[in-house]
Design a protein around this motif. Structure first.
Motif, short mmCIF file in Angstrom:
data_model
loop_
_atom_site.label_atom_id
_atom_site.label_comp_id
_atom_site.label_asym_id
_atom_site.label_seq_id
_atom_site.Cartn_x
_atom_site.Cartn_y
_atom_site.Cartn_z
N PRO A 277 46.95 26.41 25.29
CA PRO A 277 47.35 27.21 24.11
C PRO A 277 48.05 26.42 23.01
N THR A 278 48.55 25.22 23.31
CA THR A 278 49.27 24.45 22.29
C THR A 278 48.39 23.46 21.53
N GLY A 279 47.18 23.17 22.03
CA GLY A 279 46.32 22.24 21.30
C GLY A 279 45.23 21.64 22.17
N ILE A 280 44.70 20.51 21.71
CA ILE A 280 43.59 19.82 22.37
C ILE A 280 44.02 18.38 22.67
N PHE A 281 43.71 17.93 23.87
CA PHE A 281 44.06 16.58 24.31
C PHE A 281 42.78 15.80 24.60
N ARG B 152 47.98 22.65 17.95
CA ARG B 152 47.39 23.84 17.33
C ARG B 152 48.18 24.24 16.09
N GLU B 153 49.52 24.18 16.19
CA GLU B 153 50.37 24.51 15.05
C GLU B 153 50.43 23.30 14.12
N CYS B 154 49.86 23.43 12.95
CA CYS B 154 49.77 22.29 12.02
C CYS B 154 49.80 22.81 10.59
#
Length: 268
Positions: free
Chosen positions: A17-21, A125-127
């Motif tokens: 949920p926080t982003g892509i790695f 994700r938050e950017c």
């Protein structure tokens, strides 16, 4: 059609949920295994500080193809391991004439990978979708040609999206000119990336920041002073100055201790 992306050309993709790695864990393990260092002790730094690669001498490699293959693998690994950029930049200069010393340093880099083969880059994700550039140079660092090395990186928000280590092909007698050349190169990269995200429908209405640790370069950029002493970088001076007047970029000072691009220009 194939579902959620998980693996592509050696690059592993993990989502939460926080982003892509992104990482190349399997690819890294294959490199370590191929050179026979799976049981080796990890090393904390990707390169020795006093490596003396440019003055390497002694015995030529009997099987240089092995060295070439390893360096090419490390170049591809730099897609998700930016901390390897400076090491790989140095090793790739000795593909035509490879000595035993070069192979030893290449193995040192592989031992560094052994410490954390799953290291990669994370896209949050938050950017805020704002571009930020960092630039630095190492003056006359090449002992053979006395060319300087430029390093820069670009962030989209807090996510690293572009970076590079490159040798400048002009010899400058002043470190200020070398760093200003790096600032101009970073400005070009920022403008190019801004055009890409604009084509994707992302509005970037704020000035793009460039962080530099040289106060002399910031004075030249912001106040356009000492221009009579900077003939060798006159085109770069007018280019950066013009972008500042258009409110496209905003150079800012950053202390050396907080300079992120040091890993792209020096050995640690």
């Amino acid at each position: 059609d194939l579902g959620v992306l998980k693996y592509f050309l050696g690059i592993e993709v993990a989502r939460n949920p926080t982003g892509i790695f992104l990482c190349q864990h399997k690819y890294t393990i294959n490199i370590i295994s191929e050179v026979g260092l799976l049981g080796a002790k990890p090393i904390a730094t990707p390169l020795k500080q006093n490596h003396h690669l440019s003055h390497a001498a002694g015995q030529l490699l009997s099987n240089p193809e092995q060295y070439w293959r390893l360096v090419r693998c490390l170049i591809y690994l730099c897609f998700t391991r930016p901390e390897l950029s400076y090491s790989v930049y140095l090793l790739s200069q000795f593909m035509q004439q490879s000595w035993t010393k070069h192979w030893e340093i290449a193995l040192w880099v592989v031992q560094f990978l052994k410490g954390n083969p799953g290291q990669g880059i994370f896209f949050a994700r938050e950017c805020d979708l704002q571009l930020h550039g960092w630039c630095d140079s190492d003056w006359v660092s090449c002992p053979l040609t006395r060319w300087s090395v430029t390093g820069w990186l670009v962030q989209l928000g807090d996510s690293l999206i572009s970076w590079k280590t490159k040798k400048q092909h002009t010899i400058f007698r002043s470190s200020t000119k070398v760093r200003y050349k790096s600032m101009a190169t970073t400005t070009c990269e920022l403008k190019w990336l801004k055009g890409i995200i604009s084509n994707l429908g992302v509005v970037h209405d704020k000035p793009m920041t460039i962080r530099c640790d040289s106060l002399a370069d910031l004075h030249i950029a912001k106040k356009f002073v000492f221009h009579e002493r900077t003939k060798h970088i006159e085109v770069d001076s007018h280019f950066v100055w013009d972008e500042i007047l258009k409110d496209n970029i905003c150079p800012n000072y950053v202390p050396i201790i907080a300079q992120l691009t040091d890993i792209f220009t020096k050995a640690y």
